[in-house]
Write a protein that holds these residues in place. Structure first.
Motif, PDB file in Angstrom:
ATOM      1  N   THR A 153     -28.711 -11.443 -24.035  1.00  0.00           N
ATOM      2  CA  THR A 153     -30.019 -12.154 -24.185  1.00  0.00           C
ATOM      3  C   THR A 153     -29.591 -12.791 -25.182  1.00  0.00           C
ATOM      4  O   THR A 153     -30.123 -13.981 -25.749  1.00  0.00           O
ATOM      5  N   SER A 154     -27.865 -13.311 -26.024  1.00  0.00           N
ATOM      6  CA  SER A 154     -27.877 -13.618 -26.295  1.00  0.00           C
ATOM      7  C   SER A 154     -25.936 -14.250 -26.113  1.00  0.00           C
ATOM      8  O   SER A 154     -25.519 -13.489 -25.985  1.00  0.00           O
ATOM      9  N   PHE A 155     -25.330 -15.083 -27.015  1.00  0.00           N
ATOM     10  CA  PHE A 155     -24.031 -15.143 -26.914  1.00  0.00           C
ATOM     11  C   PHE A 155     -22.588 -14.098 -27.286  1.00  0.00           C
ATOM     12  O   PHE A 155     -22.029 -14.001 -27.572  1.00  0.00           O
ATOM     13  N   SER A 156     -24.142 -13.546 -28.590  1.00  0.00           N
ATOM     14  CA  SER A 156     -22.915 -13.116 -29.442  1.00  0.00           C
ATOM     15  C   SER A 156     -23.153 -11.327 -28.570  1.00  0.00           C
ATOM     16  O   SER A 156     -22.148 -10.666 -28.686  1.00  0.00           O
ATOM     17  N   LYS A 157     -23.967 -11.018 -28.252  1.00  0.00           N
ATOM     18  CA  LYS A 157     -24.425  -9.890 -27.290  1.00  0.00           C
ATOM     19  C   LYS A 157     -23.305 -10.203 -26.564  1.00  0.00           C
ATOM     20  O   LYS A 157     -22.105  -9.127 -25.778  1.00  0.00           O
TER      21      LYS A 157
ATOM     22  N   GLU B  84     -20.465 -11.840 -26.248  1.00  0.00           N
ATOM     23  CA  GLU B  84     -19.270 -11.908 -26.355  1.00  0.00           C
ATOM     24  C   GLU B  84     -18.966 -10.468 -26.906  1.00  0.00           C
ATOM     25  O   GLU B  84     -17.835  -9.704 -26.499  1.00  0.00           O
ATOM     26  N   LEU B  85     -20.360  -9.508 -27.786  1.00  0.00           N
ATOM     27  CA  LEU B  85     -19.657  -7.888 -27.991  1.00  0.00           C
ATOM     28  C   LEU B  85     -19.329  -7.024 -26.789  1.00  0.00           C
ATOM     29  O   LEU B  85     -18.886  -6.170 -26.955  1.00  0.00           O
ATOM     30  N   ALA B  86     -20.578  -7.211 -25.460  1.00  0.00           N
ATOM     31  CA  ALA B  86     -20.187  -6.229 -24.274  1.00  0.00           C
ATOM     32  C   ALA B  86     -18.602  -6.913 -24.024  1.00  0.00           C
ATOM     33  O   ALA B  86     -18.111  -5.263 -23.238  1.00  0.00           O
ATOM     34  N   ARG B  87     -18.255  -7.750 -24.034  1.00  0.00           N
ATOM     35  CA  ARG B  87     -17.105  -8.127 -23.310  1.00  0.00           C
ATOM     36  C   ARG B  87     -15.750  -7.667 -24.637  1.00  0.00           C
ATOM     37  O   ARG B  87     -14.803  -7.320 -23.634  1.00  0.00           O
ATOM     38  N   ARG B  88     -15.889  -7.391 -25.928  1.00  0.00           N
ATOM     39  CA  ARG B  88     -15.293  -6.814 -26.730  1.00  0.00           C
ATOM     40  C   ARG B  88     -15.227  -5.461 -26.193  1.00  0.00           C
ATOM     41  O   ARG B  88     -13.851  -4.550 -26.409  1.00  0.00           O
TER      42      ARG B  88
ATOM     43  N   VAL C 152     -11.066  -9.384 -19.612  1.00  0.00           N
ATOM     44  CA  VAL C 152     -12.259  -9.670 -18.946  1.00  0.00           C
ATOM     45  C   VAL C 152     -13.078 -10.876 -19.430  1.00  0.00           C
ATOM     46  O   VAL C 152     -12.342 -11.513 -20.714  1.00  0.00           O
ATOM     47  N   ASP C 153     -13.513 -11.242 -18.062  1.00  0.00           N
ATOM     48  CA  ASP C 153     -13.602 -12.910 -18.252  1.00  0.00           C
ATOM     49  C   ASP C 153     -15.302 -12.860 -17.579  1.00  0.00           C
ATOM     50  O   ASP C 153     -15.605 -11.997 -17.130  1.00  0.00           O
ATOM     51  N   VAL C 154     -16.495 -13.514 -18.522  1.00  0.00           N
ATOM     52  CA  VAL C 154     -17.546 -14.096 -17.782  1.00  0.00           C
ATOM     53  C   VAL C 154     -17.709 -15.170 -16.817  1.00  0.00           C
ATOM     54  O   VAL C 154     -16.904 -15.745 -16.594  1.00  0.00           O
ATOM     55  N   ILE C 155     -18.034 -14.596 -15.424  1.00  0.00           N
ATOM     56  CA  ILE C 155     -17.526 -14.848 -14.299  1.00  0.00           C
ATOM     57  C   ILE C 155     -19.444 -16.222 -14.160  1.00  0.00           C
ATOM     58  O   ILE C 155     -19.420 -16.803 -13.011  1.00  0.00           O
ATOM     59  N   TYR C 156     -20.434 -15.762 -14.294  1.00  0.00           N
ATOM     60  CA  TYR C 156     -21.926 -15.841 -14.180  1.00  0.00           C
ATOM     61  C   TYR C 156     -23.344 -15.450 -14.592  1.00  0.00           C
ATOM     62  O   TYR C 156     -22.702 -14.296 -15.701  1.00  0.00           O
ATOM     63  N   ARG C 157     -23.859 -16.379 -15.517  1.00  0.00           N
ATOM     64  CA  ARG C 157     -24.589 -15.836 -16.097  1.00  0.00           C
ATOM     65  C   ARG C 157     -26.200 -16.365 -15.344  1.00  0.00           C
ATOM     66  O   ARG C 157     -26.417 -17.632 -15.261  1.00  0.00           O
ATOM     67  N   GLN C 158     -26.979 -15.778 -15.568  1.00  0.00           N
ATOM     68  CA  GLN C 158     -28.799 -16.088 -15.207  1.00  0.00           C
ATOM     69  C   GLN C 158     -30.090 -15.047 -16.327  1.00  0.00           C
ATOM     70  O   GLN C 158     -29.313 -14.032 -16.492  1.00  0.00           O
ATOM     71  N   GLY C 159     -29.792 -16.113 -17.430  1.00  0.00           N
ATOM     72  CA  GLY C 159     -30.820 -15.214 -17.810  1.00  0.00           C
ATOM     73  C   GLY C 159     -30.382 -14.385 -18.830  1.00  0.00           C
ATOM     74  O   GLY C 159     -29.892 -14.583 -18.988  1.00  0.00           O
ATOM     75  N   ASP C 160     -30.758 -13.250 -18.823  1.00  0.00           N
ATOM     76  CA  ASP C 160     -29.983 -12.048 -19.501  1.00  0.00           C
ATOM     77  C   ASP C 160     -28.965 -11.202 -19.008  1.00  0.00           C
ATOM     78  O   ASP C 160     -28.387 -10.363 -19.081  1.00  0.00           O
ATOM     79  N   LEU C 161     -28.753 -11.264 -17.695  1.00  0.00           N
ATOM     80  CA  LEU C 161     -27.838 -11.248 -16.847  1.00  0.00           C
ATOM     81  C   LEU C 161     -26.602 -12.051 -16.531  1.00  0.00           C
ATOM     82  O   LEU C 161     -26.835 -13.435 -16.725  1.00  0.00           O
TER      83      LEU C 161
ATOM     84  N   GLY D 276     -25.997  -1.425 -26.778  1.00  0.00           N
ATOM     85  CA  GLY D 276     -25.748  -1.848 -28.174  1.00  0.00           C
ATOM     86  C   GLY D 276     -25.080  -1.220 -28.475  1.00  0.00           C
ATOM     87  O   GLY D 276     -24.796  -0.194 -28.242  1.00  0.00           O
ATOM     88  N   GLN D 277     -24.487  -1.671 -30.104  1.00  0.00           N
ATOM     89  CA  GLN D 277     -23.492  -0.455 -30.384  1.00  0.00           C
ATOM     90  C   GLN D 277     -24.242   0.638 -31.445  1.00  0.00           C
ATOM     91  O   GLN D 277     -25.800  -0.473 -32.325  1.00  0.00           O
TER      92      GLN D 277
END
Length: 351
Positions: free
Chosen positions: A272-276, A278-282, A293-302, A350-351
């Protein structure tokens, strides 16, 4: 509706996984008679065997030609060593090895490799001695409890022997473990973030000095337990060895299959946020076989991540199964939840 909720809950228990990051995979501690160089060299060679056992889930590597050769230049693999002296004069040596070099040795030897995230196993054990039944805990049977932890540590398997304090005893009694009543034991094991749960009963055979250990996982389809007879301590060692070998076979990456770096798209919701994000990517990057790992698509919280990895998709899923931060997506519209090798959608926990 009640049945549907039950099935969803059951699916959630089966698919959820709690993993522990094992931090001592590349070190081993052994007892030595003295601090001479000769003793240190021999102990370091034995320590390497133990480290490779933890990394591979196997013991037959001892006679592998490459590993035998590596022991002749054991210092090339060592990072450091230190002596630990107890008040009663016992001397132990702790040897730590360079992770990259040992992992490369394992790969060159065509042995399986298991990463540092591993499932937590809760072990509930009741012993019957002189017609009296009691839980094995640090207070009641400290040597047996220590043996369980020490044997599991040789395999790099995180285990927990429940405390059996007031909280545990309010949920689980001796009868539940002795009879392997899965539901209360599994519920109590959630306190310890256990992915798998074992119940066992240890008792003397009638008119015999031999002990018998019956143990089983609480989530197995069949009620039949593994039955072993022998010395009390050796039975517990055999249980942990069997358990560890089976777990390793489930989670190790197959060395006989080589993969070029490939890309897999994972879909993750509840970000639901950019910080989450980034946490998921890490978190994905922390998996041993993942390279980028790269972000290739975002819509809402997906969010869709493109994951570059040097393993099969199945092995990637094995690693994700042990990631507490991700859970397999559960479709609320589906009456039955079916696990699928093609299911690459997850929810962020989450962690």
């Amino acid at each position: 509706m009640a049945l549907r909720l039950f099935l969803l809950g059951l699916f959630g228990w089966c698919m959820a996984a709690s993993a522990v990051e094992v931090t001592d995979l590349y070190e081993a501690t052994l007892q030595v008679d003295n601090k001479t160089r000769a003793k240190r060299v021999v102990a370091s060679q034995q320590a390497l065997d133990r480290v490779i056992q933890k990394l591979t889930g196997r013991t037959e590597h001892l006679n592998h030609p490459l590993i035998r050769q590596s022991k002749k230049r054991i210092s090339d693999y060592m990072l450091k060593y230190e002596y630990i002296e107890s008040a009663d004069g016992d001397i132990k040596i702790r040897v730590r090895f360079e992770a990259d070099k040992v992992e490369q040795l394992v790969r060159d030897s065509n042995l399986p490799l298991w990463g540092n995230r591993r499932p937590m196993i809760a072990i509930w054990l009741v012993i019957e001695d002189n017609l009296r039944r009691e839980f094995v805990t640090q207070e009641s049977y400290p040597q047996l409890e220590r043996l369980i932890y020490d044997t599991a540590a040789e395999w790099g398997i995180p285990v927990v022997v429940p405390l059996m304090d007031l909280t545990d005893r309010a949920q689980v009694g001796i009868a539940e473990v002795w009879g392997n009543f899965s539901e209360p034991v599994e519920a109590a094991s959630m306190r310890y973030n256990a992915e798998r749960v074992i119940t066992g009963r240890l008792f003397k055979q009638p008119n015999s000095s031999s002990w018998q250990l019956d143990w089983r996982y609480t989530d197995t389809d069949q009620f039949e337990s593994t039955q072993q007879v022998g010395d009390k301590q050796q039975l517990l060692i055999a249980m942990i060895n069997d358990m560890s070998t089976a777990l390793a076979a489930e989670y190790v990456i197959d060395p006989n299959r080589s993969y070029a770096t490939s890309s897999t798209v994972l879909t993750v919701d509840k970000l639901t946020s950019f910080s989450k994000i980034e946490l998921a990517r890490r978190q994905l990057l922390s998996i041993s076989t993942v390279q980028d790992v790269d972000v290739i698509y975002r819509q809402g919280d997906l969010v869709k991540f493109e994951v570059e990895h040097g393993s099969s998709v199945v092995d990637l899923q094995k690693s994700l199964k042990l990631e507490r931060a991700f859970s397999v997506y559960v479709d609320p519209r589906a009456f039955y939840q079916v696990a699928s090798a093609n299911n690459l959608r997850y929810s962020w926990v989450g962690q």
